[in-house]
Write an enzyme that holds these catalytic residues in place. Sequence first.
Site, PDB file in Angstrom:
ATOM      1  N   HIS A 213      10.005  78.369  26.652  1.00  0.00           N
ATOM      2  CA  HIS A 213      11.456  78.280  26.895  1.00  0.00           C
ATOM      3  C   HIS A 213      12.223  77.731  25.682  1.00  0.00           C
ATOM      4  CE1 HIS A 213      10.066  74.319  28.173  1.00  0.00           C
ATOM      5  NE2 HIS A 213       9.741  74.727  29.383  1.00  0.00           N
ATOM      6  N   ARG A 224      19.991  69.541   8.329  1.00  0.00           N
ATOM      7  CA  ARG A 224      19.072  68.775   7.478  1.00  0.00           C
ATOM      8  C   ARG A 224      17.629  68.838   7.993  1.00  0.00           C
ATOM      9  NH1 ARG A 224      23.696  65.178   6.968  1.00  0.00           N
ATOM     10  NH2 ARG A 224      24.400  65.208   4.791  1.00  0.00           N
ATOM     11  N   ASP A 245      20.018  81.660  32.261  1.00  0.00           N
ATOM     12  CA  ASP A 245      20.817  81.387  33.465  1.00  0.00           C
ATOM     13  C   ASP A 245      22.152  80.722  33.153  1.00  0.00           C
ATOM     14  OD1 ASP A 245      19.982  78.853  32.745  1.00  0.00           O
ATOM     15  OD2 ASP A 245      18.905  78.424  34.613  1.00  0.00           O
ATOM     16  N   HIS A 248      20.207  76.397  31.476  1.00  0.00           N
ATOM     17  CA  HIS A 248      19.113  76.020  30.584  1.00  0.00           C
ATOM     18  C   HIS A 248      19.413  76.427  29.147  1.00  0.00           C
ATOM     19  CE1 HIS A 248      16.850  75.543  34.343  1.00  0.00           C
ATOM     20  NE2 HIS A 248      16.030  74.787  33.640  1.00  0.00           N
ATOM     21  N   ASP A 270      10.940  80.952  34.821  1.00  0.00           N
ATOM     22  CA  ASP A 270      10.573  79.537  34.988  1.00  0.00           C
ATOM     23  C   ASP A 270      11.098  79.013  36.318  1.00  0.00           C
ATOM     24  OD1 ASP A 270       9.252  77.225  34.297  1.00  0.00           O
ATOM     25  OD2 ASP A 270      10.878  76.416  33.062  1.00  0.00           O
ATOM     26  N   GLY A 304      14.174  72.455  36.967  1.00  0.00           N
ATOM     27  CA  GLY A 304      13.587  73.772  37.165  1.00  0.00           C
ATOM     28  C   GLY A 304      14.655  74.821  37.399  1.00  0.00           C
TER      29      GLY A 304
END
Length: 373
Positions: A213, A224, A245, A248, A270, A304
């Site tokens: 993910h 940097r 979604d 996330h 997931d 989740g």
Amino acid sequence: MKQAIVNAVVHTGEEIIENGVIVIENGKIISVQKEIPNDIKQIDLKGNHIAAGFIDIQINGGEQYYFSQTPNEETIQDIYDSSLKFGTTHVLPCLISSSKETILKGIDAVRDYKAKYNNGVLGMHLEGPFLNPLKRGAHSIDQVRKPTNEELEEIIKHGKDIIKVITIAPECFTEEQLKMLLDSGIIISVGHSTITHKEAQFYFSKGINLVTHLFNAMTQFGHREPGLVGAVFENEKVYAPIILDGAHCDYAAAKVAYKLKQEKFFLISDATFLGRKVANFKWDNFDAHLENGFYRNEDGNLAGATISMKEAVQNAYNHLNVSADEAIKMANTRVASAIGMEDKIGKIKAGFPASFVQFSEDLSEIEVLNLEA
């Protein structure tokens, strides 16, 4: 028995064939052609589109059961049956950081299930337990740990024919332990990790070509210190799966990732559970409740995903400015390539399984057409 899917726009994964015909026998594709065969049963798609079914390599639960809580055949069946409702014909049930006993039990459950059923359950994704506790996310602090040679050897020996993907934080491994995993043939995915850009490039040079993910539970891109995200962007060989979604991963960030990764960009769910039927869930130190369509824990943090592969494909089409064919490839051909199964699944091609999705031109309607034996 032979069957022919006719009057379809066929998205093979390599080309788009107008008025295509797919000939099937015993659950396998025999040919893709233009001519309609005589004297065999026809399935008329009436001009609808068809592609290979979706592949989800990271799914935690079905509509009822959560694999890490109940790692048994009933849960695997729930994950498979529920996935079919959302366009997914091939899955890797995901077991998150757990005790060694639970991991071995999960491996046995998948092995026993596969021995009984010849369907789209490909194996298992083991996400953890060898993760960096600073990036553990929803994983229990009681289960996240560094590997020992003994435990790693036992998991590899017991599960190398079942575990298709393992997510690790490579900084938690000794050189000897990393070599054990690399030699096992299990696909290593880097996730829940604090490695820097330079460290990531070192591990990618060892042959690791997948992360877990993208953006979530990893070091971010900075001007940097480019972090693990920057190393993924820089390395052309590394695959980048996204939970698309909007929570996330913001759609703008996903759009940037797609522009940089192109054919190495693909979709995962997931999903904690599919279908948003489980409103509240508590197990071990993990808690989740539905809030505005997303699972969150008691602290208000994401706990989740709730998205299905069907929704992820629709989001790709609607938010990433890609064609329907490109959005579909993010869920089948690209996924198959990421796990080294591009010669077995993910395309409409002779010898491949007869497991499909049929869909409207704008992807507003997507449903499974599963003729696999």
